[in-house]
Design a protein around this motif. Structure first.
Motif, PDB file in Angstrom:
ATOM      1  N   LEU A   1      14.620  21.587  35.968  1.00  0.00           N
ATOM      2  CA  LEU A   1      14.377  20.478  36.879  1.00  0.00           C
ATOM      3  C   LEU A   1      15.675  19.727  37.159  1.00  0.00           C
ATOM      4  O   LEU A   1      15.993  19.387  38.305  1.00  0.00           O
ATOM      5  CB  LEU A   1      13.327  19.536  36.265  1.00  0.00           C
TER       6      LEU A   1
ATOM      7  N   ALA B   1      17.973  21.861  39.403  1.00  0.00           N
ATOM      8  CA  ALA B   1      17.535  21.801  40.799  1.00  0.00           C
ATOM      9  C   ALA B   1      17.905  20.443  41.381  1.00  0.00           C
ATOM     10  O   ALA B   1      18.327  20.344  42.539  1.00  0.00           O
ATOM     11  CB  ALA B   1      16.028  22.035  40.878  1.00  0.00           C
ATOM     12  N   GLY B   2      17.768  19.390  40.553  1.00  0.00           N
ATOM     13  CA  GLY B   2      18.154  18.055  40.997  1.00  0.00           C
ATOM     14  C   GLY B   2      19.632  17.989  41.321  1.00  0.00           C
ATOM     15  O   GLY B   2      20.039  17.366  42.307  1.00  0.00           O
TER      16      GLY B   2
ATOM     17  N   SER C   1      16.794  13.312  43.815  1.00  0.00           N
ATOM     18  CA  SER C   1      17.648  14.164  42.982  1.00  0.00           C
ATOM     19  C   SER C   1      17.932  13.499  41.633  1.00  0.00           C
ATOM     20  O   SER C   1      17.846  14.140  40.593  1.00  0.00           O
ATOM     21  CB  SER C   1      18.941  14.481  43.717  1.00  0.00           C
TER      22      SER C   1
ATOM     23  N   GLU D   1      14.964  13.667  39.446  1.00  0.00           N
ATOM     24  CA  GLU D   1      14.795  14.992  38.833  1.00  0.00           C
ATOM     25  C   GLU D   1      15.765  15.196  37.681  1.00  0.00           C
ATOM     26  O   GLU D   1      15.414  15.776  36.651  1.00  0.00           O
ATOM     27  CB  GLU D   1      15.007  16.086  39.888  1.00  0.00           C
TER      28      GLU D   1
ATOM     29  N   GLY E   1      14.575  15.747  34.004  1.00  0.00           N
ATOM     30  CA  GLY E   1      14.983  16.956  33.299  1.00  0.00           C
ATOM     31  C   GLY E   1      15.612  16.622  31.955  1.00  0.00           C
ATOM     32  O   GLY E   1      15.365  17.293  30.948  1.00  0.00           O
TER      33      GLY E   1
ATOM     34  N   ASP F   1      12.994  15.611  29.571  1.00  0.00           N
ATOM     35  CA  ASP F   1      12.242  16.797  29.212  1.00  0.00           C
ATOM     36  C   ASP F   1      12.912  17.551  28.065  1.00  0.00           C
ATOM     37  O   ASP F   1      12.244  18.096  27.185  1.00  0.00           O
ATOM     38  CB  ASP F   1      12.148  17.685  30.466  1.00  0.00           C
TER      39      ASP F   1
ATOM     40  N   THR G   1      13.676  23.840  48.741  1.00  0.00           N
ATOM     41  CA  THR G   1      13.228  23.754  47.348  1.00  0.00           C
ATOM     42  C   THR G   1      13.311  25.127  46.692  1.00  0.00           C
ATOM     43  O   THR G   1      13.682  25.239  45.522  1.00  0.00           O
ATOM     44  CB  THR G   1      11.795  23.201  47.261  1.00  0.00           C
TER      45      THR G   1
ATOM     46  N   ALA H   1      15.490  26.045  43.389  1.00  0.00           N
ATOM     47  CA  ALA H   1      14.894  26.685  42.215  1.00  0.00           C
ATOM     48  C   ALA H   1      15.672  27.947  41.845  1.00  0.00           C
ATOM     49  O   ALA H   1      15.981  28.188  40.672  1.00  0.00           O
ATOM     50  CB  ALA H   1      13.436  27.021  42.494  1.00  0.00           C
TER      51      ALA H   1
END
Lengths: 540, 226
Positions: A331, A334-335, A401, A404, A408, A411, A526, A530
């Protein structure tokens, strides 16, 4: 897809060729068209590439490179249009005056358009070449071209900024070259004595490389390419070059050049993470990221020059990118890639808005630029919006962004890193927000007041009233004279200060992109993020 | 490190290579202390020649024919074109003597010695072995690179700083002979081409600086701060 890939790297060269021979208006038009066409091609790449790799000869595009191509192409398009307005006043003056000054302007215009097209070309090529060695070559070309563009105004300050920039960035890239050949040495253990450092074989062989040279190479790459990416403590050229370059160049420097160098770091990261596991490179990036973010947040708080303010904000955002990669969660990665795009749009907008403000007020001093909301009915509010977007306010792309990235980090239980990120970003928001509100709604300075020019001069960072006079007196280029003429304090009726529609339209487009990225990024993007995150080893 | 087998005895090839690398470092020190800018540029030309000579030694000793071509190209660029451009600039600028450095010559040399020793021994502990050249050459190249940074930092004129950057590139070339001798010729040529482009940019900016500041000194470059 391969045709598109080739076209992206050829089209700007055609614009260079035209700029070499054509006059000012044709060059400006060709630059704008070439920028728009490059953006179209980059979008085509973004739709075509995800999940697979396009390759022709020494060119290669995967999800990671396409993100950076998109950022550059977007700014190329925006700046191509903006530059037409930026030089419009000079072009008119040159037509009126004629004679040697018109010839001077024609020379300036040719240099400017050739330079900006070569610059854009080199930055489009850098993420598309296959291999660390060619990547280094492309980035060195960006340095050389941009240093000449920083110096193009030919003032004392531009000469100083350009010299610092070329010396520091070239030395940094010397270190980057050392990193590249050490990576070559490491790769030779798996790929044989003679190979060309192409990405795919190197990354596939990463697990079999010797640890020490790879470790050394990664740290050297972060320091070396980090010099160009503006990471602390090797960022010192950045505020000078961004502040003294012509505004279209500043926008390209900040939104594109820095991230292209960051792309080089990401490529080294891919190999290093394959060899050593992600812990070591993430730690290195975390240290550099936090240091950059801290320094930038503090400098943004107390800044008196509008372009330096935005330059330090760039250091801040490069720090955020480094921290985002150091979190390592899919995440967050990707951000990071979304951040690259959104930062390009927001910083391009902010610099282009600042360029209009500097043009309208004739100074870069934040003390003197006040009451812009009344004087510039479009640029004033748009500048505020860009600053809010830069500070990661919803609903803009940078909010998504950074959200994310932080999510992340949480997480992966990087609580300290995430907390530092949030605190320092808030601190930078305070600085940027204060400056922007003062610019917009502060009481308009009484132009003839003896205080403000004196203050501006005392800042040492403002070439405005004080420094501009001698510049014109020295019989400089027409460009400087026009700028100084416009810089003279004059009573502009409210709402009539916008220099050119061409300087507003790209900012509007950038704002639309920021909203799109923030509210509902297209499916293709997106998907691209990813895939890019997966390439960076962010597989869960 | 001191294994007692036959391979530990230095061969003629090792001796020649190490000597060349040491000469490169000594020339770097000479650049640091040279008072005349012209001398500095000539020392740079000499250093480039020695690096090219080392490339020839490696080409002959290890049978890598591409390195002959590389040596020829780098002599042309780094020992002929770059020094000529710099010398012509110096003639047009009409300045002979470099401005005073940030430190006295003796202190400069002591600092450089310390930095060079640090680089030499730190890189030595990494135990990066090369099939092409003795590892000492890599340590020496690290020392050259660090001393070139000292040169750029302590000297306060544009010519010395530019020469410092060019000699930094010589140090990297030396390192690349040790660890990346097999690098394809086309990439090496791309690197050299990049150096040529950088030289043009340095030349343009040095001229601009000289025109604006009326001197080669960088002492006036302190307006941008904060």
């Amino acid at each position: 897809m391969n045709t598109v890939l080739l076209l992206v790297t050829i089209l700007p060269l055609a614009a260079v060729a035209v700029s070499l021979v054509a006059g000012h208006r044709a060059s400006a038009a060709v630059t704008a068209v070439s920028g728009a066409a490059s953006l179209g091609l980059a979008i085509a790449l973004a739709y075509g590439v995800p999940g697979r790799t396009a390759a022709v000869g020494v060119l290669r595009a995967d999800a990671l490179s396409v993100v950076f191509v998109l950022a550059t192409a977007f700014l190329y398009a925006a700046v191509g249009m903006y530059a037409a307005g930026y030089l419009a006043a000079e072009a008119r003056a040159a037509d009126e005056v004629g004679g040697t000054q018109a010839a001077d302007f024609a020379r300036y215009s040719r240099r400017f358009h050739v330079g900006i097209n070569v610059f854009a070309w080199s930055m489009l090529c850098a993420p598309l070449v296959d291999g660390l060695a060619l990547l280094w070559v492309a980035i060195e070309v960006t340095t050389v071209v941009s240093a000449l563009l920083v110096a193009i105004d030919g003032t004392d300050r531009a000469a100083e900024a350009a010299w610092k920039y070329v010396l520091l960035a070239s030395s940094g890239l010397g270190i980057g070259l050392l990193a590249t050949i050490l990576m070559y040495y490491a790769g030779a253990h798996a790929l044989g004595q003679s190979y060309d450092l192409a990405f795919s074989p190197l990354i596939r062989a990463a697990a079999r490389l010797p640890a020490t040279p790879v470790r050394l190479s990664f740290v050297l790459a972060v320091v070396g390419f980090g010099t160009k990416a503006g990471l602390f403590p090797v960022h010192t050229w950045l505020p000078d070059a961004h502040a003294e370059a012509p505004t279209p160049v500043s926008a390209l420097l900040s939104g594109s050049l820095l991230t292209v160098s960051f792309y080089a770091i990401l490529r080294f990261y891919q190999v290093t993470a394959g060899t050593l596991g992600p812990r070591f490179p993430q730690l290195v990036l975390l240290v550099f990221g936090v240091a950059s973010l801290l320094l930038a947040a503090l400098y943004v708080l107390d800044q008196h020059d509008i372009k330096r303010l935005l330059a330090y904000s760039s250091v801040e955002h490069m720090g955020i990118l480094a921290i985002g990669v150091s979190f390592g969660a899919p995440l967050a990665l990707a951000g990071v890639l979304l951040h690259v795009l959104a930062h390009a749009a927001a910083k391009g907008n902010a610099f282009m808005g600042a360029g209009v403000l500097v043009r309208a007020y004739g100074t870069k001093s934040l003390v003197a630029i006040r009451g812009a909301a009344g004087r510039l009915p479009w640029t004033g509010p748009l500048f505020l919006i860009s600053v809010l977007a830069l500070s990661a306010m919803p609903p803009f792309g940078l909010f998504r962004s950074e959200f994310e990235i932080v999510a992340g980090g949480l997480d992966r239980a990087r609580y300290a890193g995430a907390a530092i990120l949030v605190v320092l970003v808030t601190l930078a928001f305070l600085g940027l927000g204060l400056a922007a509100t003062r610019i917009l709604s502060g009481p308009a300075p009484a132009p003839p007041s003896p205080d403000s020019p004196a203050e501006a001069a005392a800042d040492g960072g403002a070439p405005g009233g004080a420094a501009a006079g001698p510049r014109a007196a020295a019989g400089d280029t027409l460009v400087a004279i026009v700028r100084d003429r416009e810089a003279e304090p004059q009573d502009v009726p409210p709402g009539h200060g916008e220099p050119s529609a061409w300087m507003v339209i790209p900012v509007l487009a950038g704002t639309a992109v920021l909203l799109l990225l923030g509210l509902h990024p297209p499916e293709a993007l997106t998907g691209l993020f990813a895939h890019g995150a997966a390439l960076l080893g962010g597989r869960p | 490190m001191a294994a007692l087998d036959a391979s530990a005895v230095p061969t003629v090839f090792d001796g020649a290579a190490n000597t060349a690398a040491v000469v490169v470092l000594l020339l770097e020190f000479s650049m640091l202390r040279a008072a005349l800018l012209r001398t500095q540029v000539r020392l740079y030309a000499g250093q480039s020649l020695v690096v090219a000579a080392l490339a020839v030694i490696v080409a002959a000793g290890r049978g890598i024919p591409e390195l002959y071509m590389l040596a020829g190209l780098s002599v042309l660029l780094k020992a002929v074109i770059v020094p000529r451009v710099m010398l012509r600039f110096l003639r047009s600028a009409g300045t002979e003597i470099a401005g005073s450095g940030a430190l006295g010559v003796a202190s400069e040399i002591i600092v450089a010695l310390g930095v060079a020793g640090f680089g030499f021994f730190v890189v030595g502990t990494l135990r990066i072995q090369s099939p092409v050249l003795p590892a000492a050459a890599l340590s020496l190249s690290a020392a050259v690179i660090l001393v070139s940074f000292v040169l750029m930092i302590v000297r306060r004129d544009v010519v010395s700083q530019a020469v410092g950057f060019f000699s930094l590139e010589n140090g990297v070339s030396l390192a690349s002979l040790v660890v990346a001798a097999g690098l394809p010729l086309i990439l090496e040529v791309a690197f050299l081409f990049d150096l040529l482009v950088a030289v043009v940019a340095f030349g343009v900016l040095m001229r601009l600086h000289h025109r604006r500041a009326r001197s080669l000194s960088t002492a006036s470059l302190d307006r941008l701060r904060g």
